[in-house]
Design a protein around this motif. Structure first.
Motif, short mmCIF file in Angstrom:
data_model
loop_
_atom_site.label_atom_id
_atom_site.label_comp_id
_atom_site.label_asym_id
_atom_site.label_seq_id
_atom_site.Cartn_x
_atom_site.Cartn_y
_atom_site.Cartn_z
N THR A 24 0.91 -1.26 0.03
CA THR A 24 0.04 -0.18 0.04
C THR A 24 0.81 1.14 -0.09
O THR A 24 0.96 2.08 -0.81
N GLY A 25 1.66 1.55 0.90
CA GLY A 25 2.27 3.03 1.28
C GLY A 25 1.53 4.14 1.81
O GLY A 25 0.23 3.91 1.84
N LYS A 26 2.26 5.06 2.26
CA LYS A 26 1.64 5.96 3.07
C LYS A 26 0.57 6.64 2.26
O LYS A 26 -0.50 6.98 2.58
N GLU A 27 0.65 7.03 0.81
CA GLU A 27 -0.38 7.62 -0.04
C GLU A 27 -1.75 6.91 -0.30
O GLU A 27 -2.76 7.39 0.12
N LEU A 28 -1.65 5.61 -0.24
CA LEU A 28 -2.89 4.81 -0.47
C LEU A 28 -3.59 4.58 0.83
O LEU A 28 -4.55 4.51 1.23
N ASP A 29 -2.78 4.31 2.00
CA ASP A 29 -3.02 4.23 3.03
C ASP A 29 -3.91 5.48 3.72
O ASP A 29 -5.00 5.43 4.39
N THR A 30 -3.26 6.63 3.19
CA THR A 30 -4.12 7.93 3.65
C THR A 30 -5.45 8.09 3.00
O THR A 30 -6.32 8.44 3.68
N LEU A 31 -5.45 7.83 1.69
CA LEU A 31 -6.67 7.79 1.07
C LEU A 31 -7.81 6.93 1.78
O LEU A 31 -8.87 7.19 1.83
N ALA A 32 -7.35 5.52 1.98
CA ALA A 32 -8.56 4.61 2.50
C ALA A 32 -8.54 4.88 3.80
O ALA A 32 -9.88 4.99 4.09
N GLY A 33 -7.75 5.24 4.44
CA GLY A 33 -7.87 5.71 6.12
C GLY A 33 -8.76 6.81 6.34
O GLY A 33 -9.61 6.80 7.00
N SER A 34 -8.49 7.76 5.65
CA SER A 34 -9.49 9.16 5.59
C SER A 34 -10.84 8.74 4.77
O SER A 34 -11.73 9.38 5.48
N ALA A 35 -11.01 8.06 3.92
CA ALA A 35 -12.47 7.54 3.34
C ALA A 35 -12.97 6.99 4.21
O ALA A 35 -14.26 7.21 4.43
N TRP A 36 -12.61 5.85 5.15
CA TRP A 36 -13.29 5.25 6.17
C TRP A 36 -13.87 6.03 7.40
O TRP A 36 -15.03 5.73 7.76
N GLN A 37 -13.34 7.29 7.40
CA GLN A 37 -13.76 8.31 8.46
C GLN A 37 -15.01 9.18 7.89
O GLN A 37 -15.73 9.90 8.81
N GLN A 38 -15.16 8.97 6.73
CA GLN A 38 -16.26 10.15 6.27
C GLN A 38 -17.66 9.45 6.20
O GLN A 38 -17.94 8.25 5.90
N GLU A 39 -18.45 10.44 6.53
CA GLU A 39 -20.09 10.02 6.61
C GLU A 39 -20.58 9.54 5.31
O GLU A 39 -20.01 10.22 4.30
N GLY A 40 -21.32 8.68 5.04
CA GLY A 40 -21.61 8.27 3.70
C GLY A 40 -21.01 7.20 2.86
O GLY A 40 -21.02 6.76 1.98
N CYS A 41 -19.61 6.82 3.65
CA CYS A 41 -18.60 5.92 3.06
C CYS A 41 -18.90 4.49 3.12
O CYS A 41 -18.76 4.09 4.45
N LEU A 42 -19.24 3.72 2.54
CA LEU A 42 -19.44 2.39 2.84
C LEU A 42 -18.05 1.58 2.99
O LEU A 42 -18.04 0.92 3.87
#
Length: 388
Positions: free
Chosen positions: A315-333
């Motif tokens: 993964t790496g920092k960039e992909l982990d940042t995208l996935a991790g921040s997405a998980w925090q968002q309302e409406g993200c399955l």
């Protein structure tokens, strides 16, 4: 896509009118990452971003390709030329050379050359299978313009052969199969060991798929991708001391747990565990899809990213940042990286009415964390490579 753009550029460069136009899509993979070369299952679909081409015949034995994405760089080679281009400015032509050579091996009916103008809107290096898009584009130009009878699955295999033997990347069949065989508004549940497949409707209700590009370029042939293939092969060899298997995709979680002592190597154990569990996650995900259990589908997709981070380490920092921040968002399955990793892209499945807020918030976190912007794309699910 305004086809006049293709026609006009083709005529300006080659001084003839285009005879035909083609489109070859990119792909995303809902779940099932790094399972294809492990004899497992994948669940990909083609997207409306891809590669376009204008074609015109030539009377000689030369193939001339002009890339609108490479400042109208024009490369000309002879039919049958199998010399790998090593000049960094022209290495893109190797996908055209390799695919042409392997199609020619299947038939002797390519009796004249052609001119081709290509332009794509796939983000370069985003892990959306731009290389498979080109390979299947060339395959369709050849089969349709020269009336060659090559089975669609065989054409996908020739694309994989181009990657494996001409380019030098030990990839599986998923990308070419998805690009060539996809069906509008469906994903393909593909067994990469047998090439048996089913089309399943991609019914996400009031959710949509958002593609998130890290904008970090990746070149799989120059990365640790081939190392992962080798590590899985080594793990398989160790398991074969007691198990009659051909691939890691042949066993389930329970069998792996009982025989994992045979591997006895931390790195190989992690690689094999991902391959086995990801394959089973993919099977469970397609069942969840059929049952319209989106919550379970989302959990399995999130688990895929976690496994790719901790066990497969791609993964790496960039992909982990995208996935991790997405998980925090309302409406993200759910969200996870897609493709080979080491940069590239991720996907998120997000409520349609919250998509814009999602992109804004994830984009800000990414910019603040990484130091440059991510890009977001909403792509439709489309048919595979075809003549326009």
């Amino acid at each position: 896509m305004n086809t006049d753009f293709l026609k006009n550029n083709f005529e300006q460069i080659f001084n003839q009118q285009a005879a035909d136009l083609f489109f070859s899509p990119g792909r995303i993979n809902i779940i099932g990452e790094h399972t294809d070369y492990n004899g497992g299952h994948v669940f990909p679909c083609a997207i409306s971003l891809g590669t376009y081409a204008a074609y015109g015949p030539r009377a000689d034995k030369k193939i001339a390709v002009c890339s609108g994405n490479m400042d109208d760089d024009l490369v000309i080679f002879e039919i049958g030329d199998r010399e790998l281009e090593n000049d960094p400015d022209h290495k893109w032509i190797n996908y055209f050379k390799g695919m042409t050579a392997y199609v020619q091996d299947e038939t002797s009916e390519i009796d004249h050359g052609f001119n081709l103008y290509v332009w794509g809107n796939l983000p370069y290096g985003a892990g959306l299978s731009s290389s498979a898009s080109i390979e299947m584009l060339v395959g369709h130009v050849l089969t349709e313009e020269y009336e060659l009878e090559i089975d669609p699955v065989k054409l996908a295999q020739l694309g994989q052969k181009t990657e494996n033997e001409f380019i030098g990347l030990s990839s599986g069949i998923m990308d070419q199969f998805a690009v060539n065989m996809s069906k509008k508004d469906h994903a393909i549940f593909l067994d990469c060991a047998t090439l048996q497949y089913d089309y399943l409707p991609l019914d996400l209700g009031d959710y949509e798929i958002i593609i998130m590009s890290t904008n970090k370029k990746h070149t799989l042939a120059d990365s640790a991708y081939n190392d992962r293939v080798r590590e899985c092969q080594e793990a398989t060899s160790k398991l074969q001391e007691k198990l009659s298997i051909d691939h890691l995709g042949d066993i389930d979680e329970e069998t792996f747990d009982e025989y994992s002592y045979l591997i006895n190597d931390e790195t190989l154990l992690k690689r094999a565990r991902h391959a086995v569990f990801e394959n089973q996650r993919t099977i469970k995900a397609t069942k969840a899809m059929a049952d319209k259990d989106l919550d379970r589908l989302g959990r399995l997709i999130n688990a895929s990213h976690v496994s790719l981070h901790f066990d497969y380490e791609v993964t790496g920092k960039e992909l982990d940042t995208l996935a991790g921040s997405a998980w925090q968002q309302e409406g993200c399955l759910c969200a996870r990286m897609i493709g080979g990793g080491f940069g590239g892209s991720a996907i998120a499945i997000v409520k349609e009415d919250q998509a814009e807020a999602f992109k804004e918030k994830v984009g800000k976190i990414y910019q603040d964390t990484i130091g440059y912007a991510a890009s977001f794309y909403e792509a439709k699910i489309v048919d595979g490579t075809h003549k326009l």
